[in-house]
Design a protein around this motif. Structure first.
Motif, PDB file in Angstrom:
ATOM      1  N   LYS A 456      83.993  34.817   5.502  1.00  0.00           N
ATOM      2  CA  LYS A 456      83.955  33.383   5.968  1.00  0.00           C
ATOM      3  C   LYS A 456      83.479  32.759   6.492  1.00  0.00           C
ATOM      4  O   LYS A 456      82.925  31.346   6.892  1.00  0.00           O
ATOM      5  CB  LYS A 456      85.637  33.594   5.531  1.00  0.00           C
ATOM      6  CG  LYS A 456      85.853  33.210   4.036  1.00  0.00           C
ATOM      7  CD  LYS A 456      87.246  33.594   3.856  1.00  0.00           C
ATOM      8  CE  LYS A 456      87.749  33.161   2.681  1.00  0.00           C
ATOM      9  NZ  LYS A 456      89.838  33.322   2.546  1.00  0.00           N
ATOM     10  N   ASP A 493      84.807  31.587  -5.590  1.00  0.00           N
ATOM     11  CA  ASP A 493      85.966  30.315  -5.058  1.00  0.00           C
ATOM     12  C   ASP A 493      86.902  30.625  -4.186  1.00  0.00           C
ATOM     13  O   ASP A 493      87.177  29.289  -3.597  1.00  0.00           O
ATOM     14  CB  ASP A 493      88.131  31.054  -5.938  1.00  0.00           C
ATOM     15  CG  ASP A 493      88.914  29.971  -6.006  1.00  0.00           C
ATOM     16  OD1 ASP A 493      87.579  28.853  -6.795  1.00  0.00           O
ATOM     17  OD2 ASP A 493      89.594  30.021  -6.209  1.00  0.00           O
ATOM     18  N   GLU A 494      87.290  31.396  -3.203  1.00  0.00           N
ATOM     19  CA  GLU A 494      87.695  31.348  -1.764  1.00  0.00           C
ATOM     20  C   GLU A 494      86.181  30.937  -0.522  1.00  0.00           C
ATOM     21  O   GLU A 494      86.739  30.611   0.173  1.00  0.00           O
ATOM     22  CB  GLU A 494      88.303  32.619  -1.083  1.00  0.00           C
ATOM     23  CG  GLU A 494      89.156  33.306  -1.913  1.00  0.00           C
ATOM     24  CD  GLU A 494      89.818  34.133  -1.236  1.00  0.00           C
ATOM     25  OE1 GLU A 494      89.712  34.841   0.115  1.00  0.00           O
ATOM     26  OE2 GLU A 494      90.813  35.103  -1.665  1.00  0.00           O
ATOM     27  N   LEU A 496      83.768  28.858  -1.556  1.00  0.00           N
ATOM     28  CA  LEU A 496      83.076  27.744  -1.584  1.00  0.00           C
ATOM     29  C   LEU A 496      84.486  26.694  -0.825  1.00  0.00           C
ATOM     30  O   LEU A 496      84.326  25.624  -0.893  1.00  0.00           O
ATOM     31  CB  LEU A 496      83.536  27.750  -3.219  1.00  0.00           C
ATOM     32  CG  LEU A 496      81.735  28.622  -4.372  1.00  0.00           C
ATOM     33  CD1 LEU A 496      82.153  28.456  -5.934  1.00  0.00           C
ATOM     34  CD2 LEU A 496      80.758  27.412  -3.663  1.00  0.00           C
ATOM     35  N   GLU A 497      85.305  27.487  -0.368  1.00  0.00           N
ATOM     36  CA  GLU A 497      86.083  26.855   0.370  1.00  0.00           C
ATOM     37  C   GLU A 497      85.606  25.900   1.698  1.00  0.00           C
ATOM     38  O   GLU A 497      86.100  25.378   2.851  1.00  0.00           O
ATOM     39  CB  GLU A 497      87.655  27.029   0.561  1.00  0.00           C
ATOM     40  CG  GLU A 497      88.262  27.519  -0.591  1.00  0.00           C
ATOM     41  CD  GLU A 497      89.108  26.292  -1.306  1.00  0.00           C
ATOM     42  OE1 GLU A 497      89.109  25.064  -0.881  1.00  0.00           O
ATOM     43  OE2 GLU A 497      89.142  25.482  -2.477  1.00  0.00           O
ATOM     44  N   VAL A 498      84.610  27.073   2.165  1.00  0.00           N
ATOM     45  CA  VAL A 498      83.752  27.322   3.307  1.00  0.00           C
ATOM     46  C   VAL A 498      82.856  25.853   3.523  1.00  0.00           C
ATOM     47  O   VAL A 498      82.553  25.547   2.451  1.00  0.00           O
ATOM     48  CB  VAL A 498      83.189  28.173   3.886  1.00  0.00           C
ATOM     49  CG1 VAL A 498      82.946  28.205   4.768  1.00  0.00           C
ATOM     50  CG2 VAL A 498      84.348  29.030   3.961  1.00  0.00           C
ATOM     51  N   ASP A 499      83.491  24.744   4.022  1.00  0.00           N
ATOM     52  CA  ASP A 499      82.179  23.564   4.887  1.00  0.00           C
ATOM     53  C   ASP A 499      81.704  23.360   5.143  1.00  0.00           C
ATOM     54  O   ASP A 499      80.780  23.641   6.179  1.00  0.00           O
ATOM     55  CB  ASP A 499      83.397  22.354   5.316  1.00  0.00           C
ATOM     56  CG  ASP A 499      82.989  21.380   4.943  1.00  0.00           C
ATOM     57  OD1 ASP A 499      82.180  21.204   4.339  1.00  0.00           O
ATOM     58  OD2 ASP A 499      83.337  20.454   6.677  1.00  0.00           O
ATOM     59  N   TRP A 516      84.858  28.959 -11.341  1.00  0.00           N
ATOM     60  CA  TRP A 516      84.980  28.177  -9.614  1.00  0.00           C
ATOM     61  C   TRP A 516      83.402  26.600  -9.337  1.00  0.00           C
ATOM     62  O   TRP A 516      83.893  26.402  -8.717  1.00  0.00           O
ATOM     63  CB  TRP A 516      84.461  29.324  -9.075  1.00  0.00           C
ATOM     64  CG  TRP A 516      83.687  30.347  -9.357  1.00  0.00           C
ATOM     65  CD1 TRP A 516      83.775  31.528  -9.760  1.00  0.00           C
ATOM     66  CD2 TRP A 516      82.085  30.125  -9.807  1.00  0.00           C
ATOM     67  NE1 TRP A 516      82.823  31.470 -10.618  1.00  0.00           N
ATOM     68  CE2 TRP A 516      81.558  31.065 -10.504  1.00  0.00           C
ATOM     69  CE3 TRP A 516      80.996  28.731  -9.199  1.00  0.00           C
ATOM     70  CZ2 TRP A 516      80.606  31.222 -10.667  1.00  0.00           C
ATOM     71  CZ3 TRP A 516      79.931  29.301  -9.599  1.00  0.00           C
ATOM     72  CH2 TRP A 516      79.447  30.092 -10.178  1.00  0.00           C
ATOM     73  N   LYS A 519      83.920  23.731  -7.724  1.00  0.00           N
ATOM     74  CA  LYS A 519      83.898  23.876  -6.262  1.00  0.00           C
ATOM     75  C   LYS A 519      82.420  23.863  -5.367  1.00  0.00           C
ATOM     76  O   LYS A 519      82.022  24.102  -4.879  1.00  0.00           O
ATOM     77  CB  LYS A 519      84.551  24.898  -6.021  1.00  0.00           C
ATOM     78  CG  LYS A 519      86.179  24.806  -6.527  1.00  0.00           C
ATOM     79  CD  LYS A 519      86.823  26.083  -5.407  1.00  0.00           C
ATOM     80  CE  LYS A 519      88.096  25.570  -5.579  1.00  0.00           C
ATOM     81  NZ  LYS A 519      88.996  26.688  -4.906  1.00  0.00           N
TER      82      LYS A 519
END
Length: 734
Positions: A456, A493-494, A496-499, A516, A519
């Protein structure tokens, strides 16, 4: 890289002219069958029996690891095991008769486990499922040409492929070796691969005959399937191999068919294959699929591999003595195989392995791979990426997908690659060729996601993130579910949360679930690419090549949408008191896209779907004649226009609605891939010929015991996927 192979001194007397006079079977003026008959007539009983089987020392197949034990092994342990049991893929030669050592290599995704140890390296091609995604017979010819050329160069006589079983479920362990869920697409691609292989005087072997559509309990399972379903779906691509490609050999499957092992099933091996289709080649058992001596030979199996577990001298002599086997049946089996060897000049060809042109074949593999990847999602036109817009790019994923080229497909078809192009190196080279100074790095995520925090952080600090994930299946075991293994769904999934701008590249052996995907702005299905993985993916992401692949097997939204959900009798089968599992194809003809359409289930990505970096329009659609008889071809015309700003390819697909009760809504009967420059148009003409080997207008008739065109109103659909068919017309068949 060293891909040179030394010549092994062995039987080359067959090439010496001094034997031609004393060996009447070396007379080239005779037909291959006449030569084979003369050879067999000159053989002693012991010589005949020695030629009925492979040369591996007999082992107990039940001592092999179970599916669970295989899954518990590391990839390296699995490869060592397969190498150990497959180093002798040959039949011993007989010098005094000029019979060469008969060398057999596995396929169908390249020259796999060949005769000798170690297995000779070759070009690791994209998987068969990827080739089918190209929807292009021309690509199949190039693919088969590489396999045939390399098989011949390495001194092998037989390539065990193509595989044309169907993707009945997305969890089948050998889907990567097979083409698709559709029999016509599988048949078309298999025919072209076969022709190209045999053009190099190499025997191609269709497999696994038949309904070996799952690995679960493959040595024991019985498949129960209605005759019309067997004919219209599962036998169809094999029929096309025989009638359209004159394939030289077939490999019988492990499983039972209606309670009888495929290697002992006279109805399958003789009545259909030979009497109905006119097959002139020979049938080899899959490794240890032979389960009897007299029973298998009488049914039409001609050659046991890899050893003499059943067709050994003791068993055959006993069977001849008690008359459960006739010597004429033994002779028949040998004549069938020798005929094909003479057909391809294999008695005259000395063993003199050469050097594969790795660079040339790698370039073709790169081309094939780039034209078979499927662009699944591209919100806002994120792809293609601007190669000069990013200073730092990080590739993130688990080891199989980011550390080296994804040379997928475990088991006997595994190819030892001549070289590989890993993701980071391949992307760096492509970017440099495009004038980009971007720095490419990677983070290898642990299978338990222990270092997901590190991933991440790297994603947040980069200018661009390429997430790589996927599925590498293997012979010997089906997948537990269509989900990617080792927590990869959670990983994606996790991350793809990163901007940070992010693209997902999947490298799969089979369709997977994508919980996922909402996203992910862009998703590219690259498949298991093999040798040129790193270059292919970068070529596609940065627009060197415009993706043009189409999904050859439907992607479901949920496992609950699949035909076996709530139906264990369909898979993995049930114990019905027979002492072995029984799998019932009770879904009938409703398999693949036919299942989804017949049940009104919306898939995640339908069969035939694939996006492009450009756009296309269809116009001037017509179907003629509007009324036809059961023997007249139907002509479908449409004009395709590239309405975008870059060159690209579209696949025009024609489906039929058959006016017979019980038939699925649509059946693929034609397709053509069209390459167009911006604003260029081209007329596409697709003929639907009732006499074609895929029986496009026909259904199996139980009374006629044949394919029959029924009178009625046939609906012709044309479009760019099984779901997107905006052009529609009817033809009344009298």
């Amino acid at each position: 890289m060293n891909n040179e192979h030394t010549t092994t001194p062995e039987l080359n007397v067959l090439a010496h002219s001094s034997h031609n006079g004393s060996f009447p079977w070396m007379d080239k003026s005779l037909s291959p069958r006449e030569r084979a008959e003369k050879l067999v007539a000159a053989m002693t009983l012991e010589q005949k029996l020695a030629q009925l089987h492979g040369a591996m020392e007999t082992i107990n197949i039940y001592a092999l690891p179970t599916a669970d034990e295989m899954n518990a092994m590391s990839a390296e342990e699995q490869e060592q095991l397969m190498a150990q049991i497959q180093v002798q893929r040959h039949v011993k030669g007989i010098e005094e008769l000029g019979i060469p050592r008969f060398r057999i290599t596995n396929g169908p995704v390249g020259v796999g486990m060949g005769d000798g140890h170690p297995s000779p390296p070759a070009t690791a091609l994209p998987m068969s499922i990827a080739l089918a995604a190209g929807f292009d017979p021309g690509l199949a010819r190039e693919y088969g040409d590489i396999i045939g050329s390399e098989t011949a160069t390495l001194g092998q006589h037989v390539l065990e492929g193509p595989g044309v079983c169907l993707h009945r479920t997305p969890i089948a362990g050998r889907n990567f070796e097979y083409f698709s869920e559709d029999p016509y697409l599988s048949g078309v691609m298999g025919v072209e691969v076969t022709k190209a292989i045999q053009a190099h005087d190499v025997i191609a072997m269709g497999k696994h005959y038949v309904v070996n559509d799952q690995e679960y309990e493959r040595f024991r399972t019985s498949v129960e399937v209605d005759e019309h379903v067997l004919r219209e779906l599962y036998l169809l691509p094999f029929e096309m191999l025989v009638k359209d490609a004159d394939i030289a050999a077939m490999m019988s499957a492990y499983n039972r068919v209606r309670g009888v092992y495929a290697t002992e099933n006279r109805y399958i091996l003789n009545d259909i294959l030979r009497d109905e289709w006119g097959f002139q080649g020979y049938v080899q058992s899959d490794f240890w699929s032979c389960r009897s001596c007299a029973g298998s030979l009488n049914a039409g199996m001609d050659h046991e591999m890899p050893d003499a577990k059943w067709c050994n001298e003791t068993n055959i002599k006993n069977a001849l003595e008690d008359t459960s086997l006739e010597i004429q049946t033994v002779d028949r089996a040998l004549v069938r195989r020798f005929t094909q060897m003479f057909r391809f000049g294999q008695f005259e060809r000395p063993y003199n392995p050469g050097v594969i042109d790795a660079k040339k074949h790698g370039a073709i593999s790169r081309k094939i791979g780039s034209q078979t990847a499927v662009l699944l999602k591209n919100d806002g036109g994120m792809l293609p990426l601007d190669p000069k817009a990013y200073g730092t790019i990080v590739i993130i994923g688990q080891s199989e997908f980011v550390d080296d080229a994804c040379n997928g497909g475990g088991g006997s078809s595994k190819v030892v690659p001549l070289y590989t192009v890993p993701p980071v190196e391949g992307m760096q080279e492509v970017l440099q060729s495009l004038g980009s100074n971007a720095l490419v790095s990677k983070v290898t995520v642990a299978k338990d996601l222990a270092n997901i925090g590190e991933a991440k952080t790297a994603a947040a600090e980069a200018d661009l993130v390429i997430l790589m994930a996927g599925l590498v299946a293997s012979e010997g075991a089906d997948l537990p579910s269509p989900n990617m293994l080792n927590n990869q769904n959670r990983m994606l999934d996790e991350l793809l949360e990163v901007d940070t701008p992010t693209v997902v590249v999947t490298k799969d052996s089979s369709p997977v679930l994508m919980p996922w995907i909402v996203k992910a702005p862009a998703v590219l299905e690259a498949w298991n690419q093999g040798t040129e993985d790193g270059h292919v993916v970068a070529d596609l992401l940065f627009g060197v090549v415009n993706p043009s692949g189409k999904v050859p097997t439907t992607y479901p939204v949920s496992e609950d949408d699949l035909l076996y959900a709530g139906h264990p009798e369909r898979y993995p089968g049930t114990d019905e008191g027979n002492g072995f599992p029984v799998i019932r194809y009770s879904e009938g003809l409703n398999m693949g896209y036919r299942w989804f359409q017949s049940q009104g289930i919306k898939p995640l990505f339908p069969f035939g779907f694939g996006l492009s970096y450009t756009s296309f329009a269809l116009s001037e659609f017509s179907v003629t004649p509007a009324q036809a008889d059961s023997k007249s071809p139907v002509t479908v015309r449409v004009t395709v226009t590239n309405t975008g700003k870059v060159a690209g390819a579209e696949v025009v697909q024609v489906y039929l609605g058959i006016p017979v009760t019980g038939q699925p809504p649509k059946r693929l009967v034609g397709f053509q891939k069209v390459f167009l420059e911006p604003e260029q148009s081209q007329e596409v003409i697709i003929m639907i010929d009732p006499s074609a080997t895929n029986h496009p207008l026909s259904v199996w008739d139980y009374c006629a015991r044949d394919f029959v065109v029924k009178p009625g109103e046939y609906t012709v659909y044309l479009g760019t996927s099984s779901e997107d068919t905006p052009c529609k017309a009817t033809v009344v068949v009298s």
